[in-house]
Design an enzyme around this catalytic site. Structure first.
Site, PDB file in Angstrom:
ATOM      1  N   THR A   1      -3.175   5.260  -4.002  1.00 27.90           N
ATOM      2  CA  THR A   1      -2.074   5.985  -3.346  1.00 27.90           C
ATOM      3  C   THR A   1      -0.771   5.842  -4.134  1.00 27.90           C
ATOM      4  O   THR A   1      -0.012   6.799  -4.247  1.00 27.90           O
ATOM      5  CB  THR A   1      -1.871   5.474  -1.906  1.00 27.90           C
ATOM      6  OG1 THR A   1      -1.829   4.054  -1.931  1.00 27.90           O
ATOM      7  CG2 THR A   1      -2.988   5.918  -1.013  1.00 27.90           C
ATOM      8  N   THR A   2      -0.515   4.641  -4.667  1.00 30.94           N
ATOM      9  CA  THR A   2       0.710   4.441  -5.453  1.00 30.94           C
ATOM     10  C   THR A   2       0.615   5.224  -6.763  1.00 30.94           C
ATOM     11  O   THR A   2       1.572   5.883  -7.178  1.00 30.94           O
ATOM     12  CB  THR A   2       0.920   2.938  -5.742  1.00 30.94           C
ATOM     13  OG1 THR A   2       0.817   2.221  -4.517  1.00 30.94           O
ATOM     14  CG2 THR A   2       2.269   2.683  -6.365  1.00 30.94           C
TER      15      THR A   2
ATOM     16  N   ASP B   1      -8.792  -0.255   2.089  1.00 31.32           N
ATOM     17  CA  ASP B   1      -8.845   0.360   0.758  1.00 31.32           C
ATOM     18  C   ASP B   1     -10.136  -0.017   0.045  1.00 31.32           C
ATOM     19  O   ASP B   1     -10.802   0.827  -0.555  1.00 31.32           O
ATOM     20  CB  ASP B   1      -7.643  -0.108  -0.092  1.00 31.32           C
ATOM     21  CG  ASP B   1      -6.348   0.574   0.341  1.00 31.32           C
ATOM     22  OD1 ASP B   1      -6.373   1.235   1.392  1.00 31.32           O
ATOM     23  OD2 ASP B   1      -5.328   0.451  -0.356  1.00 31.32           O
TER      24      ASP B   1
ATOM     25  N   ASP C   1       0.862  -1.188   0.000  1.00 29.31           N
ATOM     26  CA  ASP C   1       0.000   0.000   0.000  1.00 29.31           C
ATOM     27  C   ASP C   1       0.896   1.235   0.000  1.00 29.31           C
ATOM     28  O   ASP C   1       1.716   1.414   0.905  1.00 29.31           O
ATOM     29  CB  ASP C   1      -0.883  -0.032   1.260  1.00 29.31           C
ATOM     30  CG  ASP C   1      -1.769   1.195   1.356  1.00 29.31           C
ATOM     31  OD1 ASP C   1      -2.458   1.498   0.379  1.00 29.31           O
ATOM     32  OD2 ASP C   1      -1.747   1.862   2.404  1.00 29.31           O
TER      33      ASP C   1
END
Length: 560
Positions: free
Chosen positions: A99-100, A397, A66
């Site tokens: 997020t990445t 998530d 994550d």
């Protein structure tokens, strides 16, 4: 005689040792720092992304892929690179997923314009181009997004399942996608549809067992609290019990160390002890009169009270965590009471079944069939503790993505499809613009291709070959074509393959990445105070303070 030129006085503006770096070299150094951060994260993207094992200074290991968690654990100190940490955290808090992607996009935007900065193009021209391209991208997403009809509950539920499984496809639990997708959607559906407060979904981790042993309790479950001997004699199963939640301490208090009671006779001392017992018995009798069969308290319930309740077939638990007590009240009704007097029926909650059950090596108190259940509990099982931690992060998530999908209901195709379509659209638009802006907007379009390119690289596909096929498809109206990591061709229509994501994830990621890139481009000077480099940064005390304080303390002590 020739007079000498007047000497210019040296102006000392900053403290000695202050490090200042400015101009283009500073800007390029900041861009390099951001690219280094993105390089660490890039291999975690997509369904074939790798995991990172991060060990902290205490020797505790965490395995995760994550983006926000990795950046939080890395403890990055470079001031410009910290901006990327902030946008990843904001994306995680606001949307939960992507997020990445947001970090990779921001770094790639900077990488694409690095050459222009070296050639002397003003950062303000680049920033203007980025803002223009971001607006184009967001307008195009809103034009393309598919709105799912909420009036058909079956169709809408299948949309939520698709969104949850797409979110999980890059996580450790991707092998159990159907099982966990169903669990996540059921969990979100059990919340109040008006506010969808995900903090009311409790997550409990029990090491041992397999992933399939994880379960969803439609109500509240919490670990058995610390209890005294009498607790084993209490009943552990009730049907339709009345539940009383307290914020009251039910134990005999020891005298304070400095308490002093002077008594003349033994009978006076006995009267004081009797009064103490009388107070606690009065509280216990008041609780029994309410008819409650399950008594929970945020504060301790002592051995006397535990035995007293056991003799009357009442279950009690003290030191219940505040979050769990709040969820019990939400699920069963009633309210937390701060006194034992004047408790009426409306202050009590109820549930269909209460039982204490063994799960793995722990005992859990479980409340099911709650009439006002706007809460639920996920009990996660698994081998290693790090593995369960990662399952928890993955489910967080997915829960956030499903929550966003319920609130918005608009989706786009994932797997790099929407990025390729935006890239083609923005590149076509760039050709209609004269001047340097054309180059900047084209650079933005090229930067968007990092997402499908990285998914291919991580899956071991030939990224150049796959991207050329995708460019051709998007040029000939194949707007939902994206990367297929399983198929022989490497591309497919991801809308038909049900790789769906809420459009809000993409809108937020692109606008955050663009803002972060503009922020880094607008910095051309870093001034680093030498003091902040020391082991204990902080303001220095004025000279003589310590002595004054000590003298003052000495005088005070003398007076006492």
């Amino acid at each position: 005689m020739q007079r000498g030129l007047p000497m210019q006085p040296t102006v000392v503006l900053l403290r000695e040792g202050t490090d200042t770096s400015q101009g283009n070299p500073q800007l390029l150094s900041n861009i390099s720092a951001c690219l280094a951060v993105a390089q660490t994260l890039s291999t975690t993207l997509g369904p074939r992304g790798m995991d990172k094992l991060i060990v902290n200074e205490r020797g505790e290991a965490q395995i995760t892929n994550d983006g926000a968690t990795i950046l939080k654990l890395l403890d990055i100190v470079h001031p410009a690179a910290r901006t990327l940490v902030d946008i990843a955290r904001a994306q995680d808090a606001e949307i939960g997923d992507g997020t990445t992607s947001v970090v990779l996009l921001a770094a790639q935007l900077l990488k694409e314009v690095r050459g222009y900065i070296e050639e002397g193009v003003s950062p303000h021209i680049i920033m203007k181009g980025f803002r223009q391209a971001t607006k184009l991208a967001i307008d195009r997403i809103k034009e393309l997004q598919v709105t799912v009809d909420k009036s058909d509950p079956e169709k809408f539920r299948s949309l939520l399942l698709k969104c949850a499984s797409t979110s999980m496809s890059s996580k450790l639990i991707h092998s159990e996608k159907p099982f966990f997708s169903n669990m996540v959607v059921e969990a979100i559906e059990s919340l109040d549809p008006d506010d969808l407060d995900e903090s009311l979904i409790g997550v409990k981790k029990v090491p041992g067992g397999g992933l399939q042993d994880s379960l969803l309790v439609k109500g509240v479950a919490f670990k058995k609290t610390f209890t005294y001997a009498g607790a084993e004699q209490q009943p552990k199963y009730f049907k339709d019990p009345l539940i009383l939640c307290l914020n009251v301490e039910l134990e005999l208090k020891a005298e304070k160390d400095n308490a002093e009671v002077r008594v003349e006779a033994v009978s006076d001392y006995q009267a004081i002890v009797d009064a103490e017992w009388e107070i606690i018995y009065r509280k216990l009798q008041a609780i029994e009169k309410t008819g409650a069969k399950v008594v929970l308290s945020k504060l301790p319930i002592g051995d006397l009270a535990t035995q007293w309740f056991a003799d009357r077939n009442i279950f009690c638990a003290g030191r219940v965590p505040a979050g769990d007590l709040r969820r019990v009240v939400q699920a069963t009704g009633g309210a937390v009471q701060s006194t034992c007097s004047d408790i009426t029926r409306e202050h009590l909650g109820t549930c269909g079944v209460f039982e204490e059950r063994q799960i793995g090596g722990e005992r859990y108190n479980i409340f099911e069939g709650c009439p006002k259940a706007k809460t639920c509990t996920l009990i996660l099982r698994g081998g290693a503790e790090q593995f369960i931690e990662e399952v928890d992060r993955s489910l967080h998530d997915a829960l956030m993505v499903v929550k966003r999908a319920i609130k918005n209901g608009e989706v786009v195709a994932g797997g790099g499809a929407i990025e390729m379509e935006l890239s083609a659209h923005i590149r076509k638009h760039a050709l209609t613009i004269p001047g340097k802006q054309q180059l900047i907007i084209a650079a933005f379009a090229k930067a968007l291709e990092i997402i499908p390119r990285q998914i291919c690289d991580n899956a071991g596909l030939d990224s150049t070959d796959v991207l050329n096929k995708l460019r051709m498809k998007h040029a000939t109206d194949g707007k939902w074509f994206g990367v297929d990591v399983d198929g022989p061709t490497g591309i497919r229509d991801n809308m038909e393959a049900f790789v769906w994501e809420p459009s809000l994830v993409k809108i937020n990621a692109i606008s955050s990445a663009s803002e972060a890139a503009c922020l880094i481009l607008s910095v051309d000077e870093t001034i680093r105070n030498p003091q902040s480099e020391g082991p204990n940064p902080g303001p220095k005390a004025p000279a003589g303070t310590t002595q004054r304080a000590l003298r003052g303390r000495g005088r005070g002590m003398g007076r006492r």
